[in-house]
Design an enzyme around this catalytic site. Structure first.
Site, short mmCIF file in Angstrom:
data_model
loop_
_atom_site.label_atom_id
_atom_site.label_comp_id
_atom_site.label_asym_id
_atom_site.label_seq_id
_atom_site.Cartn_x
_atom_site.Cartn_y
_atom_site.Cartn_z
N THR B 1 0.84 -1.20 0.00
CA THR B 1 0.00 0.00 0.00
C THR B 1 0.88 1.25 0.00
O THR B 1 1.92 1.26 0.64
CB THR B 1 -0.90 0.00 1.25
OG1 THR B 1 -1.65 -1.21 1.26
CG2 THR B 1 -1.85 1.20 1.25
N ARG B 29 -12.17 -9.39 -2.24
CA ARG B 29 -11.81 -8.86 -0.93
C ARG B 29 -11.43 -7.37 -1.06
O ARG B 29 -10.64 -7.00 -1.92
CB ARG B 29 -10.64 -9.65 -0.36
CG ARG B 29 -10.15 -9.18 1.01
CD ARG B 29 -8.94 -8.29 0.91
NE ARG B 29 -8.44 -7.91 2.23
CZ ARG B 29 -7.47 -7.03 2.43
NH1 ARG B 29 -6.88 -6.44 1.42
NH2 ARG B 29 -7.08 -6.73 3.65
N GLY B 31 -10.02 -4.09 1.18
CA GLY B 31 -9.41 -3.68 2.45
C GLY B 31 -9.82 -2.28 2.82
O GLY B 31 -10.88 -1.79 2.43
N ASP B 32 -8.95 -1.63 3.58
CA ASP B 32 -9.31 -0.31 4.11
C ASP B 32 -9.07 0.84 3.15
O ASP B 32 -9.70 1.89 3.26
CB ASP B 32 -8.50 -0.03 5.37
CG ASP B 32 -7.01 -0.03 5.06
OD1 ASP B 32 -6.45 -1.13 4.87
OD2 ASP B 32 -6.41 1.06 4.97
N THR B 52 -1.81 2.23 6.46
CA THR B 52 -1.32 1.02 5.79
C THR B 52 -1.23 -0.10 6.82
O THR B 52 -0.97 0.16 8.00
CB THR B 52 0.05 1.25 5.14
OG1 THR B 52 0.52 0.02 4.59
CG2 THR B 52 1.09 1.76 6.13
N GLY B 55 -5.81 -4.50 6.64
CA GLY B 55 -6.99 -3.70 6.30
C GLY B 55 -8.22 -3.96 7.13
O GLY B 55 -8.94 -3.03 7.50
#
Lengths: 180, 135
Positions: B1, B29, B31-32, B52, B55
């Site tokens: 990230t 999927r 993540g954040d 980072t 997530g």
């Protein structure tokens, strides 16, 4: 106090000094320096914070060293799925894309979502269609292939297989293995 | 990230985050990083944040907005709020990772609870700095 500036990251984790060659370490520092300089020059010449963060992220997306854009890791299916988001603190406007597979610079599409649509997050095929309709070039899968990331996936699959065998024999529980 | 936060000469803040996700993840999927308020957040009243790390935990901690809220509602400084979210609730949830943040006064924070984080900053009238390990 400084009246302008930029701060970046290129990922966090179990980065081992012993596993890092001097040359690779230098490459990471060079990549970070290039991204910082690109963003700083925009700010120094009176450009906006939004332009600066986008440019800095572009530099890292274009580098195979970082897990974004060209250096993206592989999913279980051996594909690259990328996410990005950008937010303007002055307006609280935000834009994001998720699960795109062929966008060279996902942050650029995220910014377009922020500025050209009433939405915040576009995902998967819809995000790619939005990019195509707005003239963004879609890249072939090969653009995102890096040997080191491919080997990481092979290692992860092998570890998962070993874990499943241990789990079947009762020596390890489900909760001991997270799977993204 | 990868991520960046910036303060411009007009006093405006911005944050951006881009990622390839997690190795060996299942199709679909997320993540954040693309979730506003989790991995990416910017608000001129407080700060700009890019996170980072793992997530799922960043999403559950609503990391970026949590940091901003600590500043806005509790009057905490950027550095104190950043340390509190990374070494407090996020870590207690089991999360590993870090963040970079900047406020309108040009204060910065780069906390992480992992062995390393690729990071750097370049502020007006200061020299450019990059780092990898906890040093």
């Amino acid at each position: 106090m400084p009246t302008f500036g930029i701060v970046i990251h290129g990922g966090a984790g179990a980065i081992s000094k012993s596993a890092m060659t001097r040359e690779l370490e230098r490459s990471y520092h060079d990549g970070l320096r290039e991204a910082l300089t690109a963003g700083y020059e925009i700010l120094e010449s009176g450009g906006t914070a939004v332009d600066a963060v986008q440019k800095a992220v572009n530099v890292m997306e274009d580098s195979p060293l970082f897990n974004a854009g060209r250096g993206a890791v592989f999913t279980h299916a051996g594909r690259n799925e990328m996410d990005a988001a950008i937010m303007d603190g002055a307006t609280l406007k935000a834009g994001a894309v998720a699960g795109v597979q062929h966008i060279k610079n996902p942050i650029n599409i995220a910014r377009m979502v922020m500025e050209k649509t009433p939405h915040v997050l576009l995902a998967h095929d819809g995000a790619e269609e939005f990019a195509r309709l707005n003239g963004f070039e879609l890249m072939p899968d090969e653009y995102f292939f890096t040997e080191s990331r491919w080997q990481q996936l092979q290692k992860a699959i092998e570890l998962e297989k070993n874990w499943k065998e241990r789990s079947r024999s009762g020596s390890e529980s489900d909760s001991e293995q997270k799977f993204g | 990230t990868v991520g960046a936060v910036a303060l411009d000469q007009s006093g405006n803040l911005a944050a951006a985050t881009s990622t390839g996700g997690m190795t060996n993840s299942r199709h679909g999927r997320i993540g954040d990083s693309p979730l506003v308020g989790a991995g990416t957040y910017a608000n001129n009243q407080t700060c700009a944040v890019s996170a980072t790390g793992h997530g799922e935990f960043i999403i559950r901690a609503v990391l970026g907005h949590d940091l901003s809220a600590l500043m806005q509602y509790c009057g905490m400084s950027l550095r104190d709020a950043a340390e509190k979210v990374i070494f407090g609730r996020f870590k207690e949830l089991g999360g590993t990772g870090g963040l970079v943040a900047i406020d309108r006064q040009g204060n910065i924070a780069l906390p992480f609870n992992t062995p390393g984080m690729y990071r750097g900053h370049y502020l007006q009238a200061q020299k450019l700095e990059t780092a990898i390990y906890r040093e």
